[in-house]
Design a protein around this motif. Structure first.
Motif, PDB file in Angstrom:
ATOM      1  N   GLN A 576      32.258  47.844  31.374  1.00 38.22           N
ATOM      2  CA  GLN A 576      31.441  49.051  31.483  1.00 38.22           C
ATOM      3  C   GLN A 576      31.194  49.410  32.943  1.00 38.22           C
ATOM      4  O   GLN A 576      31.158  50.593  33.311  1.00 38.22           O
ATOM      5  CB  GLN A 576      30.106  48.845  30.762  1.00 38.22           C
ATOM      6  CG  GLN A 576      30.223  48.729  29.249  1.00 38.22           C
ATOM      7  CD  GLN A 576      30.822  49.980  28.628  1.00 38.22           C
ATOM      8  OE1 GLN A 576      30.522  51.097  29.046  1.00 38.22           O
ATOM      9  NE2 GLN A 576      31.683  49.795  27.642  1.00 38.22           N
ATOM     10  N   THR A 577      31.021  48.384  33.787  1.00 37.89           N
ATOM     11  CA  THR A 577      30.817  48.633  35.216  1.00 37.89           C
ATOM     12  C   THR A 577      32.025  49.345  35.805  1.00 37.89           C
ATOM     13  O   THR A 577      31.891  50.310  36.573  1.00 37.89           O
ATOM     14  CB  THR A 577      30.581  47.302  35.959  1.00 37.89           C
ATOM     15  OG1 THR A 577      29.405  46.682  35.420  1.00 37.89           O
ATOM     16  CG2 THR A 577      30.390  47.533  37.439  1.00 37.89           C
ATOM     17  N   ALA A 578      33.229  48.892  35.438  1.00 32.37           N
ATOM     18  CA  ALA A 578      34.450  49.525  35.947  1.00 32.37           C
ATOM     19  C   ALA A 578      34.533  50.981  35.511  1.00 32.37           C
ATOM     20  O   ALA A 578      34.917  51.858  36.298  1.00 32.37           O
ATOM     21  CB  ALA A 578      35.678  48.747  35.465  1.00 32.37           C
ATOM     22  N   LYS A 579      34.130  51.260  34.259  1.00 31.60           N
ATOM     23  CA  LYS A 579      34.146  52.651  33.770  1.00 31.60           C
ATOM     24  C   LYS A 579      33.175  53.518  34.568  1.00 31.60           C
ATOM     25  O   LYS A 579      33.485  54.660  34.922  1.00 31.60           O
ATOM     26  CB  LYS A 579      33.790  52.676  32.283  1.00 31.60           C
ATOM     27  CG  LYS A 579      34.878  52.153  31.371  1.00 31.60           C
ATOM     28  CD  LYS A 579      34.478  52.274  29.905  1.00 31.60           C
ATOM     29  CE  LYS A 579      35.581  51.769  28.989  1.00 31.60           C
ATOM     30  NZ  LYS A 579      35.199  51.869  27.558  1.00 31.60           N
ATOM     31  N   LEU A 580      31.979  52.978  34.844  1.00 28.23           N
ATOM     32  CA  LEU A 580      30.992  53.741  35.611  1.00 28.23           C
ATOM     33  C   LEU A 580      31.503  54.066  37.011  1.00 28.23           C
ATOM     34  O   LEU A 580      31.242  55.140  37.554  1.00 28.23           O
ATOM     35  CB  LEU A 580      29.675  52.964  35.710  1.00 28.23           C
ATOM     36  CG  LEU A 580      28.838  52.849  34.436  1.00 28.23           C
ATOM     37  CD1 LEU A 580      27.671  51.895  34.644  1.00 28.23           C
ATOM     38  CD2 LEU A 580      28.318  54.220  34.014  1.00 28.23           C
ATOM     39  N   LEU A 581      32.243  53.126  37.594  1.00 28.66           N
ATOM     40  CA  LEU A 581      32.739  53.312  38.956  1.00 28.66           C
ATOM     41  C   LEU A 581      34.065  54.064  39.009  1.00 28.66           C
ATOM     42  O   LEU A 581      34.529  54.440  40.094  1.00 28.66           O
ATOM     43  CB  LEU A 581      32.916  51.948  39.638  1.00 28.66           C
ATOM     44  CG  LEU A 581      31.617  51.165  39.896  1.00 28.66           C
ATOM     45  CD1 LEU A 581      31.937  49.740  40.325  1.00 28.66           C
ATOM     46  CD2 LEU A 581      30.774  51.864  40.948  1.00 28.66           C
ATOM     47  N   GLY A 582      34.704  54.252  37.844  1.00 30.63           N
ATOM     48  CA  GLY A 582      35.976  54.962  37.811  1.00 30.63           C
ATOM     49  C   GLY A 582      37.137  54.160  38.353  1.00 30.63           C
ATOM     50  O   GLY A 582      38.087  54.706  38.933  1.00 30.63           O
ATOM     51  N   GLY A 587      40.803  46.087  39.254  1.00 33.29           N
ATOM     52  CA  GLY A 587      40.449  46.602  40.578  1.00 33.29           C
ATOM     53  C   GLY A 587      39.021  46.244  40.955  1.00 33.29           C
ATOM     54  O   GLY A 587      38.732  45.920  42.116  1.00 33.29           O
ATOM     55  N   LEU A 588      38.120  46.274  39.950  1.00 32.50           N
ATOM     56  CA  LEU A 588      36.729  45.886  40.204  1.00 32.50           C
ATOM     57  C   LEU A 588      36.657  44.415  40.597  1.00 32.50           C
ATOM     58  O   LEU A 588      35.929  44.040  41.531  1.00 32.50           O
ATOM     59  CB  LEU A 588      35.880  46.153  38.959  1.00 32.50           C
ATOM     60  CG  LEU A 588      34.435  45.639  39.021  1.00 32.50           C
ATOM     61  CD1 LEU A 588      33.650  46.349  40.120  1.00 32.50           C
ATOM     62  CD2 LEU A 588      33.745  45.830  37.663  1.00 32.50           C
ATOM     63  N   ALA A 589      37.405  43.563  39.875  1.00 33.14           N
ATOM     64  CA  ALA A 589      37.382  42.133  40.171  1.00 33.14           C
ATOM     65  C   ALA A 589      37.868  41.856  41.594  1.00 33.14           C
ATOM     66  O   ALA A 589      37.301  41.017  42.314  1.00 33.14           O
ATOM     67  CB  ALA A 589      38.236  41.377  39.163  1.00 33.14           C
ATOM     68  N   ILE A 590      38.904  42.577  42.021  1.00 32.43           N
ATOM     69  CA  ILE A 590      39.433  42.396  43.374  1.00 32.43           C
ATOM     70  C   ILE A 590      38.399  42.808  44.415  1.00 32.43           C
ATOM     71  O   ILE A 590      38.162  42.108  45.414  1.00 32.43           O
ATOM     72  CB  ILE A 590      40.739  43.193  43.551  1.00 32.43           C
ATOM     73  CG1 ILE A 590      41.838  42.603  42.645  1.00 32.43           C
ATOM     74  CG2 ILE A 590      41.187  43.202  45.013  1.00 32.43           C
ATOM     75  CD1 ILE A 590      43.099  43.436  42.592  1.00 32.43           C
ATOM     76  N   ARG A 594      36.517  40.431  47.193  1.00 30.40           N
ATOM     77  CA  ARG A 594      36.604  40.752  48.622  1.00 30.40           C
ATOM     78  C   ARG A 594      35.226  40.878  49.259  1.00 30.40           C
ATOM     79  O   ARG A 594      35.013  40.464  50.408  1.00 30.40           O
ATOM     80  CB  ARG A 594      37.392  42.057  48.803  1.00 30.40           C
ATOM     81  CG  ARG A 594      37.438  42.557  50.249  1.00 30.40           C
ATOM     82  CD  ARG A 594      38.402  43.713  50.399  1.00 30.40           C
ATOM     83  NE  ARG A 594      38.096  44.809  49.511  1.00 30.40           N
ATOM     84  CZ  ARG A 594      37.176  45.740  49.761  1.00 30.40           C
ATOM     85  NH1 ARG A 594      36.467  45.676  50.876  1.00 30.40           N
ATOM     86  NH2 ARG A 594      36.975  46.720  48.913  1.00 30.40           N
ATOM     87  N   LEU A 595      34.246  41.433  48.477  1.00 28.95           N
ATOM     88  CA  LEU A 595      32.899  41.661  49.015  1.00 28.95           C
ATOM     89  C   LEU A 595      31.974  40.478  48.785  1.00 28.95           C
ATOM     90  O   LEU A 595      30.809  40.511  49.190  1.00 28.95           O
ATOM     91  CB  LEU A 595      32.292  42.917  48.373  1.00 28.95           C
ATOM     92  CG  LEU A 595      33.043  44.229  48.653  1.00 28.95           C
ATOM     93  CD1 LEU A 595      32.488  45.350  47.784  1.00 28.95           C
ATOM     94  CD2 LEU A 595      32.922  44.601  50.130  1.00 28.95           C
ATOM     95  N   GLY A 596      32.478  39.421  48.112  1.00 25.10           N
ATOM     96  CA  GLY A 596      31.656  38.248  47.869  1.00 25.10           C
ATOM     97  C   GLY A 596      30.562  38.485  46.855  1.00 25.10           C
ATOM     98  O   GLY A 596      29.474  37.900  46.944  1.00 25.10           O
ATOM     99  N   LEU A 597      30.829  39.336  45.860  1.00 23.22           N
ATOM    100  CA  LEU A 597      29.828  39.669  44.843  1.00 23.22           C
ATOM    101  C   LEU A 597      30.138  38.928  43.552  1.00 23.22           C
ATOM    102  O   LEU A 597      31.287  38.623  43.249  1.00 23.22           O
ATOM    103  CB  LEU A 597      29.824  41.176  44.560  1.00 23.22           C
ATOM    104  CG  LEU A 597      29.420  42.085  45.725  1.00 23.22           C
ATOM    105  CD1 LEU A 597      29.581  43.539  45.322  1.00 23.22           C
ATOM    106  CD2 LEU A 597      27.989  41.813  46.146  1.00 23.22           C
TER     107      LEU A 597
END
Length: 599
Positions: A576-582, A587-590, A594-597
């Motif tokens: 759902q997070t990936a959908k919100l961010l488009g 891609g979200l996992a990458i 990278r951002l250490g989240l």
């Protein structure tokens, strides 16, 4: 000394018990330091001693024994994390951070210790006869009406709906044009269209002084009372749903409350609109919590010059910032304050029904279809809020534009009718982008945006969070009929640090949840907060972009903040997070790696 507490589920609810210095007796009857009124817990079960050298627990001859981490004990040392079993009950020993023990917001001191079970019994019984309304409930309901400078109508209907119980409850005023809700709880059916309500209203109007009440059949059925009152307006109370109490009792109770409301109306003069807080030139609705942060002071400064005239206003802001509340401030501060305030949510009504909802239905359009006044006519002489106007279908935008230009509306199948009102529009959409995309008319934008005002999101007015939290907590503890001592320092810090993607509405929902779940007589601490509030905030997300012009650094800061907000909205669900961010889930996992989240 580090403060400790015992926490666990007692009687189906999460409870916590503070451990004080010295001896803490534990048992099922009153007089113990910690009262656990459950069958299987002895009257005097155990003794927990909190001394400088540490904590000890001693069984004092209980029938069912005392276990620590599954081992039956007579006397033992304790440490944080130990699991203590007393008869059927399991509690965990927790060390409490000082900031989670000290109160940042104090609402009310804890009541006297729980009475516990009778010394000769181990079960609790109800003093209320099944199907009957107890005197304690009547007293609480009457208190809602008669205490304070003005009757607490919101608290009354919430208590009615919960305790009778019903699907919804409402206090209404019955004028010449039908019922007008003054305070509601839940989704109430349309009274004007409910079978039998019109006959009840006519019966009330024909009486000189008495109050009529009845249970009206329908789906759902209504139990209601309407008082005759003085003049054309009459006050009424209604509860909808299949009540689990005797109908006669419910009707009698509503008659009493309606009569009290009528009497209060004659005793208490009509109060000036507002809640006592004044910004020069602005009037706030009852219950509204004005912001005192720099962001809100600046917003009030922009609002003040435009409230008096007829200029159409457009309120911009994210979901949950309180745009409808601002629209009510505009209405109450304007010369139209004595007229009606009507709101219509353009996104909540299907497009094919929105035209009839806004403009009404003409007489005789088809067999079986009754004439209906639309929102425009209901708001005649007052203010109409077009909420989420950006979601309005294009074909209806043209008809709205004509209505605003000609100052008349044409009901579906009817003739044009003139209207005199002020329009306030609100949206969380980017209307300029919608115009570019061909989804919103440019000429309509200029018609509704005589002045466009941006309502600040909660993360830009963090100074107001403590005041809002205290006001919500006081209201919701009254609604729940329980005592909560307040909010701890650490819990309030978490509330202030959180980004609040849902803004004031999300904060309100969280405080309502906390008021319901907080153990009676305890304080709200950080352990009770929703999971997304307890994650350690990213320091970069709490700050504006760096002072330099380094593009990569600023982009990373923005990405972190947006990903955290999207995770919070999606409850940690990465899809759902990936959908919100488009973006794609991969891609979200990458990006997160990278951002250490982490979620």
């Amino acid at each position: 000394m580090v403060p400790y507490r015992l926490r666990g589920e007692v009687g189906g609810a999460l409870r916590s018990y503070a451990i004080r210095a010295g001896d803490n007796s534990i048992g099922s009857t009153g007089g113990n330091s910690i009262v656990l009124p459950l069958r299987g817990v002895s009257r005097q079960h155990a003794l927990l001693s909190c001394l400088r050298e540490g904590l000890t627990l001693e069984d004092v001859g209980s029938k069912n024994g005392t276990l620590v981490n599954g081992v039956r004990i007579q006397r033992t040392q304790l440490q944080a994390g130990d699991e203590i079993r007393l008869g059927p009950l399991t509690l965990r020993l927790e060390a409490v951070e000082p900031d989670d023990a000290a109160l940042a917001i104090s609402v009310r001191e804890a009541p006297a210790a729980a009475p516990g079970l009778p010394a000769g019994d181990t079960t609790a019984t109800s003093a209320r006869e099944p199907g009957r309304i107890g005197l304690d409930l009547a007293e609480r309901l009457i208190a809602r009406m008669s205490l304070g400078a003005e009757p607490d109508l919101g608290g009354l209907v919430a208590l009615l709906s919960r305790e009778l119980p019903g699907q919804s409850a409402c206090v209404f005023e019955l004028g010449e044009d039908g019922p007008i809700a003054l305070a509601t709880s839940g989704e109430l059916p349309d009274l004007a269209r409910h079978h039998g309500f019109a006959e009840l209203a006519r019966s009330a109007a024909s009486r000189s002084a008495s109050i009529v009440s009845a249970t009206l059949p329908g789906d759902p059925p209504l139990t209601c009372a309407i008082g005759n009152g003085r003049g054309p307006e009459r006050l009424g109370l209604v509860v909808a749903g299949e009540l689990r109490v005797a109908r006669a009792d419910a009707e009698a109770l509503l008659r009493v409350l309606t009569g009290l409301a009528q009497r209060l109306r004659t005793v208490i003069p009509a109060a000036a609109v507002g809640n006592g807080f004044e910004e020069p030139g602005l009037v706030f609705p009852e219950g509204h919590v004005p912001g005192e942060s720099p962001a809100m002071k600046s917003f009030y400064g922009q609002l003040r010059p435009v409230v008096q005239g007829e200029l159409p206003l457009l309120l911009l802001g994210e979901t949950g910032v309180g745009k409808e509340g601002v629209a009510r401030i505009i209405h109450l501060s304007s010369p139209r304050r004595s007229g009606p305030f009507v709101a219509v949510n353009c996104a909540a009504i299907p497009g094919e029904l929105l035209e009839a909802e806004m403009f009404g239905i003409g007489k005789g359009i088809a067999s079986g279809v009754v004439e209906r006044r639309g929102k425009f006519l209901q708001a005649d002489g007052g203010t109409l809020l077009l909420d989420e106007i950006g979601e309005m279908p294009l074909q209806l935008q043209a008809k709205l534009l004509r209505a605003l230009q000609e100052k008349e509306v044409q009901p579906v199948g009817g003739s044009p009718v003139p209207v005199d009102l002020r329009v306030v529009a609100a949206t969380n959409s980017d209307l300029q982008q919608r115009i570019e995309d061909g989804r919103f008319r440019r000429d309509l934008y200029f018609r509704v945006a005589g002045a466009a005002l941006r309502v600040p999101p909660l993360r830009e007015r963090r100074e107001d969070i403590a005041t809002l939290a205290e006001a919500f907590l006081r209201a919701f503890t009254r609604e729940a009929g329980k005592t909560v001592r307040g909010i701890t320092v650490k819990a309030l810090r978490r509330l202030i640090e959180y980004a609040w993607p849902g803004n004031v509405r999300e904060l309100e929902h969280e405080l309502r949840r906390l008021a319901q779940l907080c153990p009676e007589g305890e304080a709200i601490d950080s352990a009770m907060l929703a999971p997304q509030l307890t994650t350690t905030p990213d320091p970069l997300a709490m700050q504006p972009p760096s002072q330099g012009l380094d593009l990569a650094g600023n982009v990373e800061t923005l990405e972190r903040r947006l990903i955290r907000e999207a995770l919070a909205r999606a409850g940690g669900n990465r899809t759902q997070t990936a959908k919100l961010l488009g973006v794609s889930r991969n891609g979200l996992a990458i990006k997160m790696a990278r951002l250490g989240l982490s979620s």
